[in-house]
Enzyme design. Structure first.
Site, PDB file in Angstrom:
ATOM      1  N   LYS A  38     -10.546  64.493  64.501  1.00 13.95           N
ATOM      2  CA  LYS A  38     -11.814  64.718  63.783  1.00 13.95           C
ATOM      3  C   LYS A  38     -12.301  63.410  63.144  1.00 13.95           C
ATOM      4  O   LYS A  38     -11.515  62.466  62.979  1.00 13.95           O
ATOM      5  CB  LYS A  38     -11.609  65.792  62.712  1.00 13.95           C
ATOM      6  CG  LYS A  38     -10.583  65.429  61.637  1.00 13.95           C
ATOM      7  CD  LYS A  38     -10.213  66.639  60.772  1.00 13.95           C
ATOM      8  CE  LYS A  38      -9.178  66.279  59.728  1.00 13.95           C
ATOM      9  NZ  LYS A  38      -8.636  67.476  59.054  1.00 13.95           N
ATOM     10  N   ARG A 136      -8.777  77.374  50.913  1.00 11.44           N
ATOM     11  CA  ARG A 136      -9.899  76.620  51.455  1.00 11.44           C
ATOM     12  C   ARG A 136     -10.563  77.475  52.538  1.00 11.44           C
ATOM     13  O   ARG A 136     -11.661  77.959  52.370  1.00 11.44           O
ATOM     14  CB  ARG A 136      -9.390  75.278  51.986  1.00 11.44           C
ATOM     15  CG  ARG A 136     -10.477  74.293  52.289  1.00 11.44           C
ATOM     16  CD  ARG A 136      -9.919  72.928  52.633  1.00 11.44           C
ATOM     17  NE  ARG A 136      -9.248  72.878  53.924  1.00 11.44           N
ATOM     18  CZ  ARG A 136      -8.821  71.749  54.498  1.00 11.44           C
ATOM     19  NH1 ARG A 136      -8.984  70.590  53.872  1.00 11.44           N
ATOM     20  NH2 ARG A 136      -8.237  71.770  55.669  1.00 11.44           N
ATOM     21  N   TYR A 264     -25.537  41.046  42.353  1.00  7.26           N
ATOM     22  CA  TYR A 264     -26.529  41.883  41.674  1.00  7.26           C
ATOM     23  C   TYR A 264     -26.115  42.221  40.250  1.00  7.26           C
ATOM     24  O   TYR A 264     -24.927  42.405  39.965  1.00  7.26           O
ATOM     25  CB  TYR A 264     -26.706  43.196  42.443  1.00  7.26           C
ATOM     26  CG  TYR A 264     -27.513  43.058  43.725  1.00  7.26           C
ATOM     27  CD1 TYR A 264     -28.753  42.408  43.731  1.00  7.26           C
ATOM     28  CD2 TYR A 264     -27.043  43.609  44.911  1.00  7.26           C
ATOM     29  CE1 TYR A 264     -29.496  42.312  44.910  1.00  7.26           C
ATOM     30  CE2 TYR A 264     -27.775  43.520  46.083  1.00  7.26           C
ATOM     31  CZ  TYR A 264     -29.003  42.866  46.079  1.00  7.26           C
ATOM     32  OH  TYR A 264     -29.730  42.780  47.229  1.00  7.26           O
TER      33      TYR A 264
HETATM   34  C1  LIG Z   1      -7.153  67.346  59.053  1.00  3.36           C
HETATM   35  C2  LIG Z   1      -6.233  68.475  59.317  1.00  3.36           C
HETATM   36  C3  LIG Z   1      -4.937  68.249  59.825  1.00  3.36           C
HETATM   37  C4  LIG Z   1      -4.321  66.859  59.950  1.00  3.36           C
HETATM   38  O1  LIG Z   1      -3.693  66.516  58.723  1.00  3.36           O
HETATM   39  P1  LIG Z   1      -2.936  65.110  58.557  1.00  3.36           P
HETATM   40  O2  LIG Z   1      -2.449  65.143  57.141  1.00  3.36           O
HETATM   41  O3  LIG Z   1      -3.963  64.050  58.762  1.00  3.36           O
HETATM   42  O4  LIG Z   1      -1.859  65.073  59.562  1.00  3.36           O
HETATM   43  C5  LIG Z   1      -4.185  69.346  60.213  1.00  3.36           C
HETATM   44  N1  LIG Z   1      -4.672  70.603  60.065  1.00  3.36           N
HETATM   45  C6  LIG Z   1      -5.885  70.861  59.537  1.00  3.36           C
HETATM   46  C7  LIG Z   1      -6.333  72.272  59.381  1.00  3.36           C
HETATM   47  C8  LIG Z   1      -6.703  69.817  59.132  1.00  3.36           C
HETATM   48  O5  LIG Z   1      -7.902  70.072  58.589  1.00  3.36           O
END
Ligand SMILES: *Cc1c(COP(=O)(O)O)cnc(C)c1O
Length: 368
Positions: A38, A136, A264
């Site tokens: 992702k 979540r 700035y």
């Molecule tokens: C992003 C994600 C992962 C990967 O987690 P890492 O800590 O980067 O290995 C795995 N499962 C879900 C549901 C996620 O959202």
């Protein structure tokens, strides 16, 4: 390694292979491996990473959103792709691209079954997500019966996997909580499997859980950050290699007299004679303003150069008073020695945030 001539994010595929093999070495040979790609493969390059991993023995990919999965399909990725957080508006496109949705509540389940039926699908693979404590996304434990009833009245979908996500797998002070999540997941999956009458793939481990909780590996693990070189602890970071190096160059050097200011809002005022270097990388490239004013540092010829003044959109200025360097020299913002982990810690954040923040304006250079 080529010397940078502009700001560039180098992606080291050999390091990726090393990390993949290290993570695999923690698994039983039969455990499947899902690579999480992702957010542009954590800010690197999802197509390059997925294409490379597809040729190693990766079983599955995951993305967060449907459009990320479509981009992989269009680039020729043929392995199954789980979409972790799909929205109903994209369900038709998701099916058209053979992407597999995470189904996390009954609203999404009902709408997906309706659309899959309308699209004349049968046994379309879905992944049922349960909430075991992260709070979540996910069905709760007491919704198993209603999911099963819904599945029994339609053959449009079939449960390819059941999964959950751990809240604190990197934090061994939360071990009791994590073990409780694992126990809850076991209860859910036993009940679910018995009622549905076939055996879906079970998975709940992210990178830290691969490293810390072998009892949570089940049939498949989902690794993101570990592939990219971070293990969420000093001990594990030693075994992994950051795949991304953000390099830039010195555009210009200035001599700053006592009493002069830099940048700035005149945020930095000098009380001594200094030399500064201006670098072509700023907050529009992903180096946020929180790194300015003495927090973050880069390295030039191996020496530490503090960011001074405010981070600009396209530039930062660093203190090179004690560094032997000249205009055109290469600068490492983060990489294998000065890692994204240490860089992000200067602004009280984590490797995940800085590596995914590097914007698409920065050219990616793939090293094989
Ligand atoms: C992003 C994600 C992962 C990967 O987690 P890492 O800590 O980067 O290995 C795995 N499962 C879900 C549901 C996620 O959202």
């Amino acid at each position: 390694m080529p010397k940078a001539q502009e700001t560039v994010l180098e992606i080291d595929l050999k390091a990726l292979k090393h990390n993949f093999e290290y993570l695999k070495s923690k698994l039983q040979p039969s455990t499947k491996f899902l690579a999480v790609v992702k957010a542009f493969a954590y800010g690197s390059d999802a197509i390059e990473i997925a294409s490379y991993l597809q040729n190693l023995s990766v079983d599955y990919f995951a993305v967060a959103y449907t459009n990320e999965g479509i981009a992989l399909r269009e680039a020729g990725i043929t392995k199954p792709i789980l979409v972790l957080h799909p929205q109903t508006v994209n369900f038709k496109a998701l099916i058209a691209n053979c992407l597999e949705p995470s189904i996390y509540n009954s609203k999404i389940l009902n709408e997906f079954v309706t659309i899959a039926s309308a699209e004349k699908q049968s046994d379309y693979p879905i992944h049922v997500k349960f909430n075991t404590g992260l709070n979540r996304l996910g069905f709760s434990e007491n919704e198993v019966d209603s999911i099963i009833s819904k599945l029994k009245v339609s053959n449009a979908v079939k449960v390819k996997s059941i999964f959950s996500h751990l809240a604190a797998s990197e934090d061994l002070d939360e071990k009791a909580f994590t073990l409780n999540q694992i126990e809850t997941f076991k209860n859910i999956t036993e009940n679910f499997t018995r009622q549905v009458g076939y055996k879906p793939i079970l998975h709940m481990s992210n990178t830290s859980s691969v490293l810390n909780y072998p009892e949570a590996h089940f049939d498949m693990v989902r690794c993101g950050i570990g592939l990219y070189g971070f293990g969420n602890s000093d001990k594990e970071n030693k075994h992994l290699k950051p795949i991304a190096t953000l390099k830039t160059i010195i555009s210009q050097i200035h001599t700053i007299e006592q009493g002069d200011s830099v940048g700035y809002n005149r945020a930095f005022k000098s009380d001594a004679l200094l030399r500064t270097a201006t670098l072509p990388v700023g907050h529009a490239d992903g180096i946020g303003r929180q790194y300015g004013n003495g927090k973050g540092f880069v390295t030039i010829n191996g020496a530490k150069a503090q960011i001074i003044g405010n981070v600009c959109m396209d530039m930062i200025m660093v203190d090179i008073t004690n560094i032997d360097c000249k205009e055109g020299d290469e600068v490492i913002v983060f990489g294998k020695n000065h890692t994204a982990n240490t860089f992000s810690a200067t602004a009280n954040t984590i490797s995940y945030e800085i590596i995914t923040a590097i914007s698409q304006r920065v050219k990616r250079l793939i090293l094989n």
